[in-house]
Write a protein that holds these residues in place. Structure first.
Motif, PDB file in Angstrom:
ATOM      1  N   GLU A   4       0.830  -1.198   0.000  1.00  0.00           N
ATOM      2  CA  GLU A   4       0.000   0.000   0.000  1.00  0.00           C
ATOM      3  C   GLU A   4       0.870   1.255   0.000  1.00  0.00           C
ATOM      4  N   ALA A   5       1.996   1.189   0.692  1.00  0.00           N
ATOM      5  CA  ALA A   5       2.942   2.307   0.721  1.00  0.00           C
ATOM      6  C   ALA A   5       4.331   1.759   1.006  1.00  0.00           C
ATOM      7  N   ILE A   6       5.345   2.484   0.524  1.00  0.00           N
ATOM      8  CA  ILE A   6       6.711   2.133   0.880  1.00  0.00           C
ATOM      9  C   ILE A   6       7.389   3.360   1.467  1.00  0.00           C
ATOM     10  N   GLY A   7       8.300   3.111   2.372  1.00  0.00           N
ATOM     11  CA  GLY A   7       9.087   4.175   2.978  1.00  0.00           C
ATOM     12  C   GLY A   7      10.555   3.893   2.740  1.00  0.00           C
ATOM     13  N   VAL A   8      11.293   4.932   2.385  1.00  0.00           N
ATOM     14  CA  VAL A   8      12.714   4.794   2.094  1.00  0.00           C
ATOM     15  C   VAL A   8      13.487   5.696   3.046  1.00  0.00           C
ATOM     16  N   VAL A   9      14.510   5.127   3.674  1.00  0.00           N
ATOM     17  CA  VAL A   9      15.397   5.869   4.563  1.00  0.00           C
ATOM     18  C   VAL A   9      16.818   5.620   4.086  1.00  0.00           C
ATOM     19  N   GLU A  10      17.568   6.697   3.890  1.00  0.00           N
ATOM     20  CA  GLU A  10      18.972   6.575   3.508  1.00  0.00           C
ATOM     21  C   GLU A  10      19.802   7.222   4.601  1.00  0.00           C
ATOM     22  N   THR A  11      20.715   6.449   5.160  1.00  0.00           N
ATOM     23  CA  THR A  11      21.474   6.912   6.309  1.00  0.00           C
ATOM     24  C   THR A  11      22.940   6.510   6.209  1.00  0.00           C
ATOM     25  N   VAL A  79       8.156   8.862   1.963  1.00  0.00           N
ATOM     26  CA  VAL A  79       7.039   7.915   1.965  1.00  0.00           C
ATOM     27  C   VAL A  79       6.395   7.987   0.586  1.00  0.00           C
ATOM     28  N   ILE A  80       6.209   6.824  -0.038  1.00  0.00           N
ATOM     29  CA  ILE A  80       5.568   6.765  -1.354  1.00  0.00           C
ATOM     30  C   ILE A  80       4.273   5.977  -1.214  1.00  0.00           C
TER      31      ILE A  80
END
Length: 121
Positions: A4-11, A79-80
């Motif tokens: 339903e949604a994806i979240g991307v975190v770049e750290t 958040v996509i």
């Protein structure tokens, strides 16, 4: 549900990424879809999936956690909602998603071997 949604975190740093995955998983009902290490683990991308509200909550929790770290290791987060299927092909392997891969499998040859002749000449 995890689509339903994806979240991307770049750290920065693998250990920080692991901590953020832990915080996101404890904060909301999200599933870890992918984790990519670049630059020898110095730059790490984490992708989670779930409902729009759960993913938004998880990404916000990751942002708050990363802001308290020295050097501000969070480089990007997004958040996509309702990601396009083409995006998901790069994130979720076909085996896990239940969809057939785009690349056709090689077809085995069914030609019969020619029988050797007993007679020569």
């Amino acid at each position: 549900m995890y689509r339903e949604a994806i979240g991307v975190v770049e750290t920065l740093f693998y250990t920080t990424a692991l901590e953020l995955v832990d915080v996101m998983g404890k904060t909301a009902n999200v599933k870890l879809l992918a984790m990519e290490k670049d630059l020898g683990g110095r730059l790490v991308t984490v992708i989670v999936g779930g409902s729009v509200s759960d993913v938004t909550l998880a990404i916000e929790a990751a942002r708050r956690t990363a802001e308290s770290k020295p050097g501000r290791p969070l480089k990007m987060s997004v958040v996509i909602p309702r990601p396009h299927e083409e995006i998901l092909k790069f994130i979720v392997p076909a085996e896990a998603s239940g969809e057939p891969p785009d690349v056709p499998k090689p077809v085995k040859s069914r030609r019969r071997r020619a029988a050797k002749s007993d007679k020569e000449g």
